[in-house]
Design a protein around this motif. Structure first.
Motif, PDB file in Angstrom:
ATOM      1  N   TRP A 129      56.840  19.743  29.495  1.00 15.50           N
ATOM      2  CA  TRP A 129      57.609  20.808  30.129  1.00 15.50           C
ATOM      3  C   TRP A 129      57.014  21.221  31.478  1.00 15.50           C
ATOM      4  CZ3 TRP A 129      53.881  24.406  30.318  1.00 15.50           C
ATOM      5  CH2 TRP A 129      52.982  24.483  29.259  1.00 15.50           C
ATOM      6  N   ALA A 130      55.848  20.691  31.830  1.00 12.56           N
ATOM      7  CA  ALA A 130      55.212  21.043  33.098  1.00 12.56           C
ATOM      8  C   ALA A 130      55.226  19.900  34.105  1.00 12.56           C
ATOM      9  CB  ALA A 130      53.777  21.490  32.840  1.00 12.56           C
ATOM     10  N   VAL A 131      55.894  18.801  33.773  1.00  9.16           N
ATOM     11  CA  VAL A 131      55.941  17.658  34.685  1.00  9.16           C
ATOM     12  C   VAL A 131      56.660  18.076  35.970  1.00  9.16           C
ATOM     13  CG1 VAL A 131      56.883  15.348  35.025  1.00  9.16           C
ATOM     14  CG2 VAL A 131      55.826  15.957  32.845  1.00  9.16           C
ATOM     15  N   GLY A 132      56.043  17.777  37.086  1.00 10.71           N
ATOM     16  CA  GLY A 132      56.658  18.067  38.379  1.00 10.71           C
ATOM     17  C   GLY A 132      56.383  19.450  38.930  1.00 10.71           C
ATOM     18  N   VAL A 133      55.605  20.277  38.217  1.00 10.88           N
ATOM     19  CA  VAL A 133      55.262  21.600  38.747  1.00 10.88           C
ATOM     20  C   VAL A 133      53.763  21.677  38.970  1.00 10.88           C
ATOM     21  CG1 VAL A 133      57.223  22.768  37.670  1.00 10.88           C
ATOM     22  CG2 VAL A 133      55.043  22.698  36.467  1.00 10.88           C
ATOM     23  N   ARG A 134      53.365  22.473  39.900  1.00 17.58           N
ATOM     24  CA  ARG A 134      51.942  22.618  40.240  1.00 17.58           C
ATOM     25  C   ARG A 134      51.188  23.374  39.155  1.00 17.58           C
ATOM     26  NH1 ARG A 134      47.173  22.085  41.753  1.00 17.58           N
ATOM     27  NH2 ARG A 134      46.133  23.638  42.995  1.00 17.58           N
ATOM     28  N   SER A 135      51.774  24.458  38.662  1.00 15.73           N
ATOM     29  CA  SER A 135      51.075  25.302  37.693  1.00 15.73           C
ATOM     30  C   SER A 135      52.073  25.922  36.730  1.00 15.73           C
ATOM     31  CB  SER A 135      50.284  26.394  38.425  1.00 15.73           C
ATOM     32  OG  SER A 135      51.148  27.196  39.198  1.00 15.73           O
ATOM     33  N   TRP A 136      51.560  26.555  35.700  1.00 13.65           N
ATOM     34  CA  TRP A 136      52.406  27.199  34.700  1.00 13.65           C
ATOM     35  C   TRP A 136      51.683  28.392  34.107  1.00 13.65           C
ATOM     36  CZ3 TRP A 136      49.778  26.943  30.113  1.00 13.65           C
ATOM     37  CH2 TRP A 136      48.904  25.881  29.928  1.00 13.65           C
ATOM     38  N   VAL A 137      52.480  29.312  33.549  1.00  9.80           N
ATOM     39  CA  VAL A 137      51.974  30.506  32.876  1.00  9.80           C
ATOM     40  C   VAL A 137      52.717  30.639  31.562  1.00  9.80           C
ATOM     41  CG1 VAL A 137      51.957  33.047  32.946  1.00  9.80           C
ATOM     42  CG2 VAL A 137      51.315  31.745  34.980  1.00  9.80           C
ATOM     43  N   ILE A 138      52.005  31.048  30.514  1.00  4.88           N
ATOM     44  CA  ILE A 138      52.651  31.418  29.252  1.00  4.88           C
ATOM     45  C   ILE A 138      52.347  32.885  29.019  1.00  4.88           C
ATOM     46  CG2 ILE A 138      52.768  31.080  26.760  1.00  4.88           C
ATOM     47  CD1 ILE A 138      52.116  28.168  27.190  1.00  4.88           C
TER      48      ILE A 138
END
Length: 187
Positions: A57-66
């Motif tokens: 679900w994080a492919v192609g994004v620099r960062s993520w937050v939950i």
């Protein structure tokens, strides 16, 4: 002035160890890709650079937050109050221009509805976590994840959750995203 007499910058205290154990012992993510936080990098033979490739679900994004809006300050709330807080979080995330993915944090009685925010920055996570009185948020880049402990003393935080110059700081613990076999996860 010598170093002996310089004021020490405030570091937040260690988080409550029972709460910390709960965060480290639980699973996170959408129902199709659950993970835990771990100290070892999980190898994936099919991937050449496993540390750089994140969850699907994080492919192609620099960062993520939950983040979740449930149970502010780690205190259980009524289901209705948690649902209302989640709706406020959804509205706030939408106003910020972020496109969330529905997720679940935890297991059993502590299972909470959460949001994954692909593309969100660390600052976004801190602001939202403080705004919704959360003890911590998860921030990640690829398969690297950080448990970001937040202070909740709103007197020392500007509008929007941005730290004032002398406000409280966050405590960050770094981990690896370790996939969980959904068939074996405790429900």
């Amino acid at each position: 002035m010598s170093d002996d007499f310089r004021p020490i910058k405030f570091l937040p205290p260690e988080p409550d160890q029972a709460l910390r154990a709960a965060f480290l012992g639980t699973t996170y993510g959408p129902v199709w890709h659950r993970f835990r936080l771990g100290t070892e990098l999980q190898s994936r033979p099919e991937e050449e650079h496993v540390e750089e490739s994140g969850p699907d679900w994080a492919v192609g994004v620099r960062s993520w937050v939950i983040i979740t809006a449930w149970n502010p300050r780690g205190q259980p709330q009524a289901e209705w109050d948690n649902a209302e807080a989640h709706q406020r979080l959804l509205a706030r995330v939408s106003r910020a221009g972020l496109v969330p993915i529905l997720a679940l944090n935890g297991n059993g009685q502590w299972r909470e509805t959460a949001l994954i925010l692909p593309g969100a920055s660390l600052r976004d996570g801190i602001r939202l976590g403080r705004e919704f009185a959360q003890a911590a948020v998860l921030y990640g880049i690829g398969r690297r994840g950080a448990l970001v402990w937040l202070s909740i003393d709103r007197r020392k935080v500007d509008r929007g959750g941005v730290e004032r110059r002398h406000g409280e700081r966050c405590r960050v613990e770094r981990y690896w995203v370790q996939d969980v076999d959904a068939a074996n996860e405790q429900r």
